[in-house]
Motif scaffolding. Structure first.
Motif: not given
Length: 680
Positions: A303-306, A370-371, A282-283
């Motif tokens: 994603l904002s949670e990262f 994340g994963d 997600d980069c």
């Protein structure tokens, strides 16, 4: 109002003020006057009298303003104009041939007033390639100097706006158009002070909550980077509200995007053409190799949670945060570059090549993202289980997949399988052969662990398969003899009892069979319903009468039973209204709009629909073109979420129906229970 001399004088003074303060280009959108618009909208064919009236209107409006307005945009989002009533309700009212006639008349009229005036075509809503292609075939490229469109979507990468910009430019060029392409309207915002437009906008996915100002800011900057890379100017919609006045409860409060937008302008104003570099997961990264002052790298997360970090080796560079502030080398050495929803800019030494940048990013260490692997299930030819593994890291990786906690009667030849080296962001299907007895719509849980590069992802998954056969674009509305693979829906597939006073009485009351087929152009479906009493809508189209509700989860990404529908889920109501068969979007996606003001719900004119009554059977046939499900790959092995609810009304109200959901339940807002639809 443009015919009012007093109004024109006020407008002239405002435009003169803008020019005096540095504005170089002002584009004016010109619409039909109200009475003339009705003539164009209510008639399928354009009359010469209507075109002459349009020309006369322009001859009155353009000359008094030609000093201040040099660019004239012809109509606004005409590709999503719809008939509001009558037998063509919901269908496109400004068809391609009609729009080109309007555009040509405007072009010839405006050029006769002043050949140096510029005519701006389309003001297109969304990436409607079919509409643009059809207009270009009618000669639209000859009658415009500039092409504009409105690239609304949930975020710059949902779907990828850079790809859309290049695709649109390439299509225009293939028809001989060499003028400028501009994104004339698009924005992202947070639901804060001074709402700019109308209340429906707060429900759009490009408007986020009051506590998500950073997410909105990040999306604005991401969109800016995409457009800079594609060399397409972008006009943010209502910049006064979206850049200056949102935030807090004070008119003097500056929205975060104000500073970030100014920094992006300084960074991206003289960078030349850019292109993405694949980083995995997600980069996202864009490199501008010809930027003044040295190659510029812009990076962010989706994603904002990262809230991650990237550590790069010994490469020399200067790094800047989203506000353009220099990040201390000591901070970079200690923590690494920040990887967040807001961009980080990296200025590299002159002479640094794209290959060197790709190598640098491929060797970097990224944490907090994340994963490391994405994992999905599908069924392969020959009854094999397929585990779709996606490398979400920025480096190539090989590894293995392990299966545990699967049905007791499943016997695999091997529980562990290796996979070969995958590049960043690449996917592979790892096949597991064995004796795997299953039936359509059975429930099969399985735990999957993927290991590689000393990292792992473990997921408790399940698969509940149904299949779509490969077809050759079957005829909709014709014989159903072409369909051979059927799924029966009977007593074990009853929905909730919506009318206890009118209970289900057996197969003659309601039973059905379903068949699905796919090809590279879309998904087709036929549902044969045995129903001794048929009752269709005779006015308002809704699910309370005989109808279908069809549910798609394009990414098959509902993680738990409690998960609600998200941005990739689509729901249709297929029904009859009088004698007309309709496919109505009940829940749509951003970027595919069906009416004015970015309506993502309503009648979908692109879905072919047929509903026929034969004896005690109702036969529904549907064809969903790929554009209706843009996140689905139409190729063998693709898996997506799918469900259906067959509604029944025997004249006493909506009663028990049939569904692919568990018996006694319904699919509404329960995507975890959707079946896994697999393209064979």
């Amino acid at each position: 109002m443009l015919l009012d001399a007093n109004y024109r004088e006020v407008l002239k003074s405002q435009l003169d003020f803008q020019y005096d303060n540095g504005f170089k280009t002002i584009i004016a959108n010109v619409e039909f006057p109200h009475a003339l618009r009705k003539k164009f909208e209510t008639n399928d064919q354009v009359t010469s009298e209507a075109l002459e009236e349009w020309s006369l209107y322009l001859q009155k409006v353009v000359p008094p303003l030609k000093k201040q307005i040099r660019y004239w945009e012809i109509l606004n989002e005409a590709n999503i104009w719809r008939f509001s009533d009558g037998p063509q309700k919901g269908e496109r009212s400004m068809k391609p041939q009609k729009y080109v006639q309007v555009l040509r008349t405007a072009y010839e009229t405006i050029k006769s007033i002043d050949p140096q005036l510029q005519v701006v075509g389309f003001s297109l809503a969304t990436a409607d390639y079919d509409y643009v292609r059809a207009c270009l075939k009618w000669g639209a490229a000859r009658y415009m100097d500039v092409f504009t469109w409105h690239a609304y979507r949930e975020a710059a990468d949902m779907p990828d706006v850079y790809t859309d910009l290049l695709k649109m430019k390439a299509m225009l060029k293939s028809f001989g158009f060499t003028g400028q392409t501009i994104n004339g309207e698009q924005y992202f915002s947070a639901n804060l002070y001074m709402f700019h437009n109308h209340n429906a906008e707060v429900g759009r996915r490009y408007t986020v909550g009051a506590d998500e100002e950073m997410l909105a800011t990040g999306r604005i900057m991401q969109n800016y980077i995409h457009h800079a890379a594609a060399q397409v100017p972008w006009a943010i919609f209502t910049p006064g509200a979206n850049l200056l006045k949102y935030g807090g409860q004070d008119r003097t409060y500056m929205y975060l995007a104000y500073g970030a937008y100014n920094a992006a302008t300084r960074m991206l104003n003289n960078v030349g053409k850019g292109r993405p570099i694949d980083m995995g997961g997600d980069c996202r990264a864009f490199i501008f190799p010809d930027a003044q002052g040295g190659p510029l790298l812009a990076m962010y997360t989706l994603l904002s949670e990262f809230n991650g970090h990237m550590k790069i080796g010994t490469q020399q560079f200067d790094a800047y945060d989203m506000m353009g502030n220099l990040i201390s080398p000591d901070v970079i050495k200690r923590d690494g570059l920040p990887m967040q929803i807001s961009p980080v800019y990296v200025r590299l030494p002159q002479g640094t090549t794209v290959l060197q940048v790709e190598k640098m990013l491929g060797e970097a260490t990224i944490t907090g993202m994340g994963d490391p692997f994405g994992v999905r299930l599908t069924m392969m030819p020959g009854g094999q289980l397929g585990v779709v593994v996606t490398n979400r890291m920025n480096q190539s990786v090989d590894g293995k997949v392990m299966l545990r906690d699967y049905p007791s009667d499943w016997i695999f030849d091997h529980q562990n399988q290796t996979f070969n080296t995958m590049a960043a962001n690449a996917s592979t299907v790892v096949s597991f052969a064995g004796q795997l007895p299953y039936v359509a719509m059975g429930e099969y849980p399985i735990t999957v662990t993927v290991l590689g590069q000393e990292k792992f992802t473990r997921k408790e998954l399940r698969i509940s398969p149904i299949f779509a056969s490969h077809t050759q674009n079957p005829t909709i509305g014709g014989s159903i003899s072409q369909w051979t693979s059927w799924i029966d829906l009977g007593e074990d597939r009853l929905s909730p009892d919506f009318a206890p006073s009118d209970p289900h009485t057996g197969a003659k009351d309601l039973s059905a069979r379903l068949a699905l087929g796919w090809d590279k152009e879309g998904l087709s479906m036929v549902v044969v319903v045995n129903d001794d009493v048929a009752k269709f809508s005779q006015g308002r189209s809704d699910y309370n009468n005989d109808s279908l509700q069809i549910y798609f989860d394009q990414k098959k990404n509902a993680p738990t039973l409690e998960a609600l529908c998200d941005s990739d889920d689509v729901t249709y109501l297929v029904c009859k209204n009088g004698d007309k068969a309709l496919a109505i979007v009940e829940k749509g996606i951003e970027g595919r709009y069906l009416g004015a003001s970015n309506q993502s719900v309503g009648i979908d004119p692109d879905v072919q629909t047929s509903i026929m009554r034969q004896g005690n059977q109702t036969i529904y046939q549907m064809r969903f073109p790929a554009k209706c499900l843009p996140m689905v790959s139409f190729e063998a092995g693709t898996a997506l979420g799918f469900s259906i609810l067959i509604n029944d009304n025997d004249s006493k109200g909506r009663k028990t129906g049939l569904t692919l959901a568990p018996k006694g339940d319904e699919p509404y807002n329960k995507p975890y229970n959707y079946r896994t639809l697999i393209f064979q």
